[in-house]
Scaffold this motif. Structure first.
Motif, mmCIF file in Angstrom:
data_model
loop_
_atom_site.group_PDB
_atom_site.id
_atom_site.type_symbol
_atom_site.label_atom_id
_atom_site.label_comp_id
_atom_site.label_asym_id
_atom_site.label_seq_id
_atom_site.Cartn_x
_atom_site.Cartn_y
_atom_site.Cartn_z
ATOM 1 N N SER A 196 15.916 -0.220 -12.248
ATOM 2 C CA SER A 196 15.301 -0.499 -10.955
ATOM 3 C C SER A 196 13.923 -1.105 -11.170
ATOM 4 C CB SER A 196 15.193 0.775 -10.105
ATOM 5 O OG SER A 196 14.346 1.723 -10.745
ATOM 6 N N ILE A 197 13.406 -1.726 -10.127
ATOM 7 C CA ILE A 197 12.095 -2.369 -10.144
ATOM 8 C C ILE A 197 11.294 -1.813 -8.978
ATOM 9 C CG2 ILE A 197 10.875 -4.544 -9.804
ATOM 10 C CD1 ILE A 197 13.223 -5.925 -11.165
ATOM 11 N N SER A 198 10.099 -1.302 -9.254
ATOM 12 C CA SER A 198 9.251 -0.711 -8.218
ATOM 13 C C SER A 198 7.932 -1.466 -8.163
ATOM 14 C CB SER A 198 9.007 0.770 -8.497
ATOM 15 O OG SER A 198 8.201 1.334 -7.491
ATOM 16 N N LEU A 199 7.541 -1.863 -6.977
ATOM 17 C CA LEU A 199 6.284 -2.569 -6.746
ATOM 18 C C LEU A 199 5.510 -1.880 -5.632
ATOM 19 C CD1 LEU A 199 7.547 -6.262 -6.825
ATOM 20 C CD2 LEU A 199 5.803 -5.337 -8.340
ATOM 21 N N THR A 200 4.187 -1.763 -5.807
ATOM 22 C CA THR A 200 3.313 -1.201 -4.780
ATOM 23 C C THR A 200 2.132 -2.134 -4.588
ATOM 24 O OG1 THR A 200 3.937 1.034 -5.477
ATOM 25 C CG2 THR A 200 2.027 0.824 -4.041
ATOM 26 N N ARG A 201 1.818 -2.447 -3.326
ATOM 27 C CA ARG A 201 0.720 -3.369 -3.049
ATOM 28 C C ARG A 201 -0.621 -2.651 -3.191
ATOM 29 N NH1 ARG A 201 0.777 -8.355 -0.514
ATOM 30 N NH2 ARG A 201 2.916 -8.034 0.270
ATOM 31 N N GLU A 202 -1.524 -3.283 -3.904
ATOM 32 C CA GLU A 202 -2.865 -2.772 -4.116
ATOM 33 C C GLU A 202 -3.823 -3.406 -3.101
ATOM 34 O OE1 GLU A 202 -3.990 -0.611 -6.880
ATOM 35 O OE2 GLU A 202 -1.869 -0.161 -6.614
ATOM 36 N N PRO A 203 -5.029 -2.852 -2.961
ATOM 37 C CA PRO A 203 -6.037 -3.510 -2.117
ATOM 38 C C PRO A 203 -6.297 -4.934 -2.606
ATOM 39 C CG PRO A 203 -6.717 -1.279 -2.645
ATOM 40 C CD PRO A 203 -5.500 -1.549 -3.473
ATOM 41 N N GLY A 204 -6.425 -5.853 -1.686
ATOM 42 C CA GLY A 204 -6.598 -7.251 -2.061
ATOM 43 C C GLY A 204 -5.285 -7.987 -2.220
ATOM 44 N N ASN A 205 -4.192 -7.364 -1.778
ATOM 45 C CA ASN A 205 -2.859 -7.974 -1.798
ATOM 46 C C ASN A 205 -2.303 -8.205 -3.201
ATOM 47 O OD1 ASN A 205 -2.455 -8.077 0.958
ATOM 48 N ND2 ASN A 205 -3.497 -10.047 1.167
ATOM 49 N N SER A 206 -2.856 -7.565 -4.207
ATOM 50 C CA SER A 206 -2.263 -7.644 -5.539
ATOM 51 C C SER A 206 -1.170 -6.584 -5.652
ATOM 52 C CB SER A 206 -3.336 -7.433 -6.608
ATOM 53 O OG SER A 206 -3.928 -6.148 -6.461
ATOM 54 N N PRO A 209 3.945 -7.663 6.328
ATOM 55 C CA PRO A 209 4.169 -7.783 4.881
ATOM 56 C C PRO A 209 4.705 -6.496 4.274
ATOM 57 C CG PRO A 209 1.838 -7.490 5.326
ATOM 58 C CD PRO A 209 2.503 -7.603 6.668
ATOM 59 N N GLU A 210 5.443 -6.632 3.179
ATOM 60 C CA GLU A 210 5.913 -5.453 2.455
ATOM 61 C C GLU A 210 4.743 -4.783 1.737
ATOM 62 O OE1 GLU A 210 9.281 -8.588 1.869
ATOM 63 O OE2 GLU A 210 7.081 -8.559 1.841
ATOM 64 N N GLN A 211 4.720 -3.453 1.773
ATOM 65 C CA GLN A 211 3.679 -2.698 1.080
ATOM 66 C C GLN A 211 4.219 -2.020 -0.180
ATOM 67 O OE1 GLN A 211 0.507 -2.862 1.942
ATOM 68 N NE2 GLN A 211 1.020 -4.134 3.723
ATOM 69 N N ALA A 212 5.489 -1.739 -0.196
ATOM 70 C CA ALA A 212 6.136 -1.166 -1.380
ATOM 71 C C ALA A 212 7.564 -1.706 -1.433
ATOM 72 C CB ALA A 212 6.138 0.354 -1.337
ATOM 73 N N ILE A 213 8.037 -2.009 -2.614
ATOM 74 C CA ILE A 213 9.361 -2.607 -2.805
ATOM 75 C C ILE A 213 10.108 -1.851 -3.892
ATOM 76 C CG2 ILE A 213 10.599 -4.679 -3.565
ATOM 77 C CD1 ILE A 213 8.398 -6.362 -2.344
ATOM 78 N N LEU A 214 11.364 -1.597 -3.635
ATOM 79 C CA LEU A 214 12.265 -1.044 -4.645
ATOM 80 C C LEU A 214 13.461 -1.980 -4.744
ATOM 81 C CD1 LEU A 214 13.097 1.274 -6.594
ATOM 82 C CD2 LEU A 214 14.247 2.342 -4.644
#
Length: 737
Positions: free
Chosen positions: A227-237, A258-263
């Motif tokens: 699986s791939i997990s992404l979380t948005r940081e301050p500043g849209n990184s 916008p998405e803030q967290a993605i799985l």
């Protein structure tokens, strides 16, 4: 020895556990837990809150003896997050955990100070409530998994299947932004958004069809991660693993909201990347390890379901193309028009860049008779006409085996590479022999723009198209013969009753064939829900006729594609074989990989009749058999001990040799005829059919067929449960013209 109070507590806990264990849904569990906790603890009121991880808040789901707003929300939240707040003396709280994660909190209130033992008892009740909640959620997950694995494909349109997968993912994880299925195309360089469910709107996403380019190296790396997990940081990184960071531009495509967290879960099947299953959160809370585990397992099942969907869609495309060509052959247009349609259907259905058909011209050279993907100027252009002794065509026509070259950039010495293949920048090629009257005389050429592996199943499907091209070529020859025949008819009327009538057999409709010495006819009466019966009477030249009849397992629309595929293949192959047993063996080898996955089988019988001698060869696969009625003898029930088509990868069938003379009858009847039951539920059986045929053998073939269907209609007591009725009759005429 346990004290009386300890025994009472154990009894209360056992009763509580039995009560909550009988609950069948999560929604029903919450009020039952609160009610029993208040009763057992002797409290005045109680309330239960469910934790929503995507929103990071507690939601009241059940109250007893009060309202949710009467409880201190800040105290509850602090206690839930282990911040040890000051709890009022009349309130006891306990966290509820499921699958090692906190799922909620339960609180009770007494009229005065709460005894210490009540708080301890509440902790034990909360633990047992968490165990029941874990059981219900696991059961719900298994139900969703089972729906994806077994019931998902049945009766659903392809696009609906993808949305059922997203619905199941939503039920498991509660994603609050969107869920999407992105499919990898054949070039493995693009991800196409095939389905997306946005939580904030009911209609489908406006982004359907969006393409995102993916590097092949990244697609290969996705085969190694769960699986791939992404979380948005301050500043849209974004924050995540290297693979996740590389996928961020492909997955985070929503501008608002916008998405803030993605799985994301790579969809893999049999070592191949099929696509990506993605879910998104609208709040900056990463998906939990439990949610990732649920998504990964669902992804495995979804990949298998999608692969099955793709195979079915691909098979339907093949079937549509085959049916189109067969309809063109049946309608009798010009031979070249049919060949051009075959080349076009092969290129479109198989995804090739070029398809061409070559047949011998008047000088025996291989000329292009139809092509797709090339200008029409290539047709009949002598510059592209090849000697039949040029390699690899000479060897191919001699041994009848396909010639495959997967990398044209490095052709072997001496290989003739057609000019149009060089000009169009072709990477792979396949040359397939086309058989006319058991001899390879023509070829089908297929070229692809990128390197391509021609699989065995792919070559078998191409063989059907090649056989249809052979039928079109035979149609062209027959048309030429008919034209010459019409010229003779205009010159002399006397020859009409002789040679012209004999040669016109090739133009008769498939449900009936009349000959001076023989009559072949059939009829099918489907049940209320159309089933899988099929039959075909095939004129195969001037002195040969073939009959096929069979029944595919299943009924209705589900059986129709399999029935049509079996009938199409048998009808196309029958003129190319000299033995019905060899025809059935070839059909079994072709149908097995197409039917085996769904457990489909087909009973079939075939007969080849020599119209000049009356010699009859008969063979069958599966049950039932047939009835042989000689002119002056008792009827015989002929059966064969051989497996149905597609029951095993390779099967052998044997021929039965007979002679169809004047007054002889051969009857094929589907299982629905022999299994027809009267009001006493007594089946008619093969012996009943044989008895009827013996009684009516003096009648004409048309009358016999009418009598059979009339008698079956009267015999069957309950027509709601009758099967399809199909009868094919081969008769030797007693007074040939």
């Amino acid at each position: 020895m346990p004290s009386k109070e300890a025994n009472r507590e154990m009894s209360l806990l056992a009763h509580f556990e039995a009560t909550v264990s009988s609950v069948k849904s999560e929604a029903r569990l919450y009020p039952v837990v609160v009610r029993e906790a208040v009763r057992i603890a002797g409290a005045k009121a109680g309330c239960l809150w469910r934790y929503l991880p995507r929103q990071d808040r507690l939601e009241p789901v059940a109250c007893w003896g009060g309202k949710p707003e009467e409880w201190p929300p800040d105290t509850l939240a602090a206690y839930f997050h282990n911040r040890k707040p000051g709890v009022p003396p009349d309130i006891a709280m306990a966290a509820i955990s499921a699958v090692s994660e906190r799922a909620g909190i339960i609180a009770i209130r007494c009229g005065g100070a709460l005894p210490p033992e009540s708080g301890k008892l509440l902790l034990r009740l909360a633990r047992r409530a968490g165990e029941s909640l874990e059981r219900l959620r696991a059961g719900r997950a298994e139900e969703l998994y089972g729906r994806i694995a077994t019931r998902l494909i049945e009766g659903l349109r392809p696009n609906d299947i993808l949305y059922h997968i997203l619905d199941a993912m939503h039920a498991l994880t509660g994603y609050d932004h969107s869920g999407a299925v992105m499919m990898l195309d054949d070039s493995r360089s693009r991800l196409a958004l095939k389905a997306e469910k946005e939580v904030w709107q009911k209609e489908k996403s406006a982004l359907i069809g969006r393409l995102a380019f993916i590097e092949p190296a990244l697609a290969d790396r996705l085969l190694e991660v769960e699986s791939i997990s992404l979380t948005r940081e301050p500043g849209n990184s974004w924050r995540g693993s290297p693979e996740a960071m590389a996928m961020a531009p492909l997955l985070a495509y929503h501008r608002w909201p916008p998405e803030q967290a993605i799985l994301a879960v790579p969809l893999r099947f049999q070592g191949k990347l099929v696509g990506i299953l993605k879910i998104s959160s609208a709040r900056p809370f990463p998906f939990t390890s439990r949610e990732a585990t649920l998504a990964v397992r669902l992804g495995h099942l979804a990949a298998a379901a999608i692969d099955r969907l793709l195979r079915q869609t691909e098979a339907q495309e093949y079937l549509d193309a085959l049916l189109w060509v067969e309809s063109q052959l049946a309608s009798g247009p010009e031979s070249r028009q049919v060949m051009q349609g075959i080349a076009r259907e092969v290129m479109a259905t198989m995804g090739y860049s070029i398809c061409a058909l070559r047949f011998p011209d008047d000088r025996g050279r291989l000329a292009i008779r139809s092509c797709s993907g090339l200008p029409a100027s290539y047709l009949d252009n002598s510059a592209y006409t090849l000697p039949a002794d040029r390699e690899p065509y000479a060897s191919l026509l001699e041994n009848g085996k396909p010639y495959i070259l997967e990398r044209l950039s490095e052709p072997p010495p001496g290989l003739y590479l057609p000019d149009y293949a060089r000009r169009e920048g072709i990477a792979s090629m396949l040359i397939l022999p086309i058989f006319l009257e058991d001899q390879a005389t023509g070829v089908m050429e297929a070229y692809t723009g990128s390197s391509h592996v021609f699989t065995g199943e792919e070559i078998r499907l191409l063989s059907i198209f090649a056989n249809q091209a052979a039928a079109a070529a035979r149609l062209g020859k027959a048309s030429a013969r008919i034209q010459r025949l019409q010229d003779e008819i205009r010159q002399t009327h006397d020859r009409l009753a002789g040679e012209s009538r004999r040669r016109a057999i090739v133009l008769l409709p498939p449900e009936r064939l009349d000959h001076p010495r023989f009559t072949l006819l059939g009829q099918s009466d489907p049940a209320q829900e159309a089933g899988g019966n099929f039959f075909r009477i095939i004129p195969a030249g001037e002195t040969k006729a073939a009959v096929i009849a069979g029944d595919v397992t299943g009924k209705g629309m589900a059986a129709l594609p399999h029935m049509t595929m079996a009938m199409t293949y048998l009808a196309a192959q029958a003129p190319l074989h000299t033995s019905p047993a060899r025809l059935l063996e070839a059909a079994n080898a072709f149908l097995f990989p197409l039917f085996e996955r769904e457990g489909i089988r087909a009973d079939a019988a075939s007969a080849f009749l020599d119209l000049s001698t009356g010699d009859l060869l008969l063979s069958g696969a599966g049950a039932p058999g047939c009835i042989w009625q000689p002119a002056r003898e008792k009827p015989q029930i002929l059966t064969w001990d051989s497996p149905p088509l597609a029951a095993q990868p390779a099967a052998q069938y044997a021929d039965i040799a007979l002679g169809l003379g004047a007054g002889d009858r051969l009857l094929f009847a589907s299982s629905g005829c022999s299994e027809a039951a009267d009001r006493h539920r007594t089946p008619l059986g093969a012996h009943g059919l044989a008895h009827w045929l013996s009684r009516w053998r003096r009648f004409s073939p048309e009358t016999i067929l009418d009598k059979f269907f009339h008698a079956l209609d009267r015999y069957i007591a309950d027509r709601r449960y009758r099967d399809d009725l199909t009868i094919v009759l081969l008769s030797g005429n007693e007074n040939p013209e």
